[in-house]
Design a protein around this motif. Structure first.
Motif, PDB file in Angstrom:
ATOM      1  N   ASP A  93     -69.994  56.281  17.415  1.00  0.00           N
ATOM      2  CA  ASP A  93     -69.018  57.355  17.632  1.00  0.00           C
ATOM      3  C   ASP A  93     -67.588  56.927  17.313  1.00  0.00           C
ATOM      4  N   GLU A  94     -67.297  55.625  17.331  1.00  0.00           N
ATOM      5  CA  GLU A  94     -65.929  55.181  17.055  1.00  0.00           C
ATOM      6  C   GLU A  94     -65.682  54.942  15.575  1.00  0.00           C
ATOM      7  N   ILE A  95     -66.727  54.968  14.752  1.00  0.00           N
ATOM      8  CA  ILE A  95     -66.573  54.690  13.329  1.00  0.00           C
ATOM      9  C   ILE A  95     -65.552  55.624  12.693  1.00  0.00           C
ATOM     10  N   TRP A  96     -65.561  56.873  13.109  1.00  0.00           N
ATOM     11  CA  TRP A  96     -64.679  57.877  12.504  1.00  0.00           C
ATOM     12  C   TRP A  96     -63.213  57.545  12.761  1.00  0.00           C
ATOM     13  N   ASN A  97     -62.899  57.095  13.983  1.00  0.00           N
ATOM     14  CA  ASN A  97     -61.534  56.666  14.280  1.00  0.00           C
ATOM     15  C   ASN A  97     -61.168  55.411  13.500  1.00  0.00           C
ATOM     16  N   ARG A  98     -62.095  54.454  13.440  1.00  0.00           N
ATOM     17  CA  ARG A  98     -61.823  53.216  12.706  1.00  0.00           C
ATOM     18  C   ARG A  98     -61.605  53.507  11.223  1.00  0.00           C
ATOM     19  N   MET A  99     -62.342  54.471  10.693  1.00  0.00           N
ATOM     20  CA  MET A  99     -62.161  54.843   9.289  1.00  0.00           C
ATOM     21  C   MET A  99     -60.750  55.366   9.051  1.00  0.00           C
ATOM     22  N   ARG A 100     -60.213  56.127   9.975  1.00  0.00           N
ATOM     23  CA  ARG A 100     -58.864  56.670   9.838  1.00  0.00           C
ATOM     24  C   ARG A 100     -57.809  55.590  10.024  1.00  0.00           C
ATOM     25  N   LEU A 101     -58.079  54.627  10.898  1.00  0.00           N
ATOM     26  CA  LEU A 101     -57.092  53.599  11.205  1.00  0.00           C
ATOM     27  C   LEU A 101     -57.070  52.486  10.164  1.00  0.00           C
ATOM     28  N   ASN A 102     -58.238  52.010   9.777  1.00  0.00           N
ATOM     29  CA  ASN A 102     -58.317  50.918   8.819  1.00  0.00           C
ATOM     30  C   ASN A 102     -59.759  50.737   8.351  1.00  0.00           C
ATOM     31  N   PRO A 103     -60.155  51.383   7.255  1.00  0.00           N
ATOM     32  CA  PRO A 103     -61.543  51.284   6.784  1.00  0.00           C
ATOM     33  C   PRO A 103     -61.992  49.853   6.537  1.00  0.00           C
ATOM     34  N   MET A 104     -61.058  48.987   6.104  1.00  0.00           N
ATOM     35  CA  MET A 104     -61.424  47.611   5.787  1.00  0.00           C
ATOM     36  C   MET A 104     -61.857  46.824   7.026  1.00  0.00           C
ATOM     37  N   GLY A 105     -61.584  47.349   8.220  1.00  0.00           N
ATOM     38  CA  GLY A 105     -61.976  46.663   9.438  1.00  0.00           C
ATOM     39  C   GLY A 105     -63.343  47.053   9.964  1.00  0.00           C
ATOM     40  N   LEU A 106     -64.020  47.978   9.285  1.00  0.00           N
ATOM     41  CA  LEU A 106     -65.338  48.397   9.751  1.00  0.00           C
ATOM     42  C   LEU A 106     -66.343  47.249   9.620  1.00  0.00           C
ATOM     43  N   PRO A 107     -67.229  47.094  10.614  1.00  0.00           N
ATOM     44  CA  PRO A 107     -68.195  45.987  10.562  1.00  0.00           C
ATOM     45  C   PRO A 107     -69.217  46.199   9.451  1.00  0.00           C
ATOM     46  N   GLN A 108     -69.618  45.095   8.827  1.00  0.00           N
ATOM     47  CA  GLN A 108     -70.602  45.139   7.760  1.00  0.00           C
ATOM     48  C   GLN A 108     -71.660  44.067   7.984  1.00  0.00           C
ATOM     49  N   GLY A 109     -72.797  44.248   7.330  1.00  0.00           N
ATOM     50  CA  GLY A 109     -73.911  43.327   7.508  1.00  0.00           C
ATOM     51  C   GLY A 109     -74.806  43.780   8.642  1.00  0.00           C
ATOM     52  N   LYS A 110     -75.577  42.862   9.185  1.00  0.00           N
ATOM     53  CA  LYS A 110     -76.493  43.184  10.280  1.00  0.00           C
ATOM     54  C   LYS A 110     -75.718  43.184  11.590  1.00  0.00           C
ATOM     55  N   LEU A 111     -75.977  44.180  12.419  1.00  0.00           N
ATOM     56  CA  LEU A 111     -75.246  44.290  13.674  1.00  0.00           C
ATOM     57  C   LEU A 111     -76.035  45.107  14.681  1.00  0.00           C
ATOM     58  N   LYS A 112     -75.603  45.009  15.927  1.00  0.00           N
ATOM     59  CA  LYS A 112     -76.084  45.883  16.994  1.00  0.00           C
ATOM     60  C   LYS A 112     -75.131  47.063  17.077  1.00  0.00           C
ATOM     61  N   LEU A 113     -75.689  48.261  17.147  1.00  0.00           N
ATOM     62  CA  LEU A 113     -74.872  49.474  17.122  1.00  0.00           C
ATOM     63  C   LEU A 113     -75.422  50.467  18.138  1.00  0.00           C
ATOM     64  N   ILE A 114     -74.531  51.016  18.961  1.00  0.00           N
ATOM     65  CA  ILE A 114     -74.922  52.083  19.888  1.00  0.00           C
ATOM     66  C   ILE A 114     -74.815  53.398  19.136  1.00  0.00           C
ATOM     67  N   PRO A 115     -75.933  54.119  18.944  1.00  0.00           N
ATOM     68  CA  PRO A 115     -75.943  55.310  18.087  1.00  0.00           C
ATOM     69  C   PRO A 115     -75.067  56.441  18.616  1.00  0.00           C
ATOM     70  N   SER A 116     -74.894  57.438  17.769  1.00  0.00           N
ATOM     71  CA  SER A 116     -74.126  58.632  18.096  1.00  0.00           C
ATOM     72  C   SER A 116     -74.691  59.315  19.337  1.00  0.00           C
ATOM     73  N   SER A 117     -73.800  59.675  20.255  1.00  0.00           N
ATOM     74  CA  SER A 117     -74.239  60.370  21.470  1.00  0.00           C
ATOM     75  C   SER A 117     -74.764  61.767  21.147  1.00  0.00           C
ATOM     76  N   MET A 118     -74.243  62.408  20.085  1.00  0.00           N
ATOM     77  CA  MET A 118     -74.779  63.711  19.686  1.00  0.00           C
ATOM     78  C   MET A 118     -76.196  63.586  19.149  1.00  0.00           C
ATOM     79  N   ASN A 119     -76.438  62.551  18.358  1.00  0.00           N
ATOM     80  CA  ASN A 119     -77.786  62.345  17.831  1.00  0.00           C
ATOM     81  C   ASN A 119     -78.764  62.059  18.964  1.00  0.00           C
ATOM     82  N   ALA A 120     -78.321  61.246  19.929  1.00  0.00           N
ATOM     83  CA  ALA A 120     -79.155  60.970  21.094  1.00  0.00           C
ATOM     84  C   ALA A 120     -79.457  62.246  21.860  1.00  0.00           C
ATOM     85  N   ARG A 121     -78.454  63.125  21.958  1.00  0.00           N
ATOM     86  CA  ARG A 121     -78.621  64.389  22.662  1.00  0.00           C
ATOM     87  C   ARG A 121     -79.683  65.265  21.980  1.00  0.00           C
ATOM     88  N   LEU A 122     -79.592  65.391  20.660  1.00  0.00           N
ATOM     89  CA  LEU A 122     -80.517  66.256  19.931  1.00  0.00           C
ATOM     90  C   LEU A 122     -81.932  65.703  19.936  1.00  0.00           C
TER      91      LEU A 122
END
Length: 324
Positions: free
Chosen positions: A195-224
């Motif tokens: 859910d924070e990716i969208w804010n990070r994209m606006r603030l600094n795309p180059m800071g987004l994590p890449q490679g293998k990682l642990k990620l907590i999925p979208s709360s909307m997707n979890a809801r649906l």
């Protein structure tokens, strides 16, 4: 587990734009040779570039309102609707994790707030969903998103969930109409939030994590999909592409090990407006169960102090934004 991040300095991006063939050769060499590093270990490299351009855009007393044409996967079919992403900066109390509205001396910080709204009909009845995400702009001091909330309303009932950062954990609170969910309270070890990716994209795309990682999925997707939030294994990557009009844009992709795939497209130039996304996953139940792709494409974008435009005379603005 540390999130894995590859860093390409902005200066190099600028240099490589002058020779795109050179750029793609460099990226291949860079990604094959650099070591993955964690988000926390490199705050100085991914800090939001707060300069005159940034401040002049985000600290003007206005919000950026983006309206998207939505094709939403639900019940094994695609339903047309509208999505809205509103980005705005505001002062936020760190401990209470609410908007600062008084002269309190409690610690506060400036955050990028995103309000994400989706509305779409399914047959006779509507869905109305909303998430709010609060990400500090001073990432050198506050490296983690502080809070998210998500609500969903449809004719069967409604739900509400919230994540609050407490130390190195997220505390989850949930309230649901559905029996198997009901009242929920549990802790999640810290992991990067989808859910924070969208804010990070606006603030600094180059800071987004890449490679293998642990990620907590979208709360909307979890809801649906009616599942509890938990950190999941995924692989993420950021690429720079050029369209047929020679416009550059970033594409950020996430592939979860469970088969879900998310793609987000944004302008490479500041303020990195998000123009498109798609989200592919299994939708539906029984014979209608199949992999479908939710899509959203930017229709209109404006900067407005919308909270002061609540009189009837402003109703025409909804038509201008394609909301009526």
């Amino acid at each position: 587990m540390l999130s894995m991040t590859y860093y390409i300095p902005n200066q190099i991006i600028t240099m490589m734009r002058k020779n795109r063939n050179m750029f793609f050769v460099f990226v291949l060499i860079f990604l094959s040779s650099c070591a993955a590093r964690s988000l926390d270990e490199n705050s100085e490299e991914i800090a939001t570039p707060q300069n005159k351009e940034f401040n002049a855009y985000w600290y003007t007393g206005k919000a950026e309102v983006n309206v998207y044409n939505l094709e939403q996967a639900r019940y094994g079919e695609i339903h047309k609707g509208k999505a809205i992403r509103i980005f705005v900066t505001e002062d936020f109390l760190v401990d209470k994790q609410v908007k600062k509205e008084s002269m309190t001396q409690d610690e506060s910080t400036s955050v990028m707030k995103m309000n994400f709204i989706k509305k779409f009909p399914t047959g006779i009845y509507d869905y109305s969903m909303m998430s709010s995400v609060f990400t500090p702009i001073d990432i050198a001091k506050y490296r983690k998103t502080l809070k998210t909330t998500t609500s969903s309303q449809e004719w069967c009932g409604h739900t509400f969930s919230q994540l609050n950062l407490q130390g190195n954990k997220y505390e989850f609170t949930g309230h649901s109409y559905f029996e198997n969910e009901g009242e929920q309270n549990f802790s999640l070890d810290y992991a990067f939030l989808e859910d924070e990716i969208w804010n990070r994209m606006r603030l600094n795309p180059m800071g987004l994590p890449q490679g293998k990682l642990k990620l907590i999925p979208s709360s909307m997707n979890a809801r649906l999909k009616h599942y509890d939030l938990k950190a999941e294994d995924a692989t993420a990557g950021l690429t720079l592409k050029v369209d047929e009009d020679q416009q550059e844009f970033f594409v950020y992709t996430i592939k979860y090990e469970n088969g879900r795939e998310l793609l987000i497209q944004a302008h490479s130039q500041f303020p990195h407006r998000i123009t498109y996304w798609e989200d592919s996953y299994i939708s539906g139940f029984g014979p209608n169960r199949k992999k479908l792709t939710t899509k959203a494409s930017l229709d209109k974008s404006v900067k407005e102090a919308y909270w002061g435009q609540n009189a009837n005379r402003f109703q025409s603005m909804r038509k201008d934004l394609g909301l009526d």
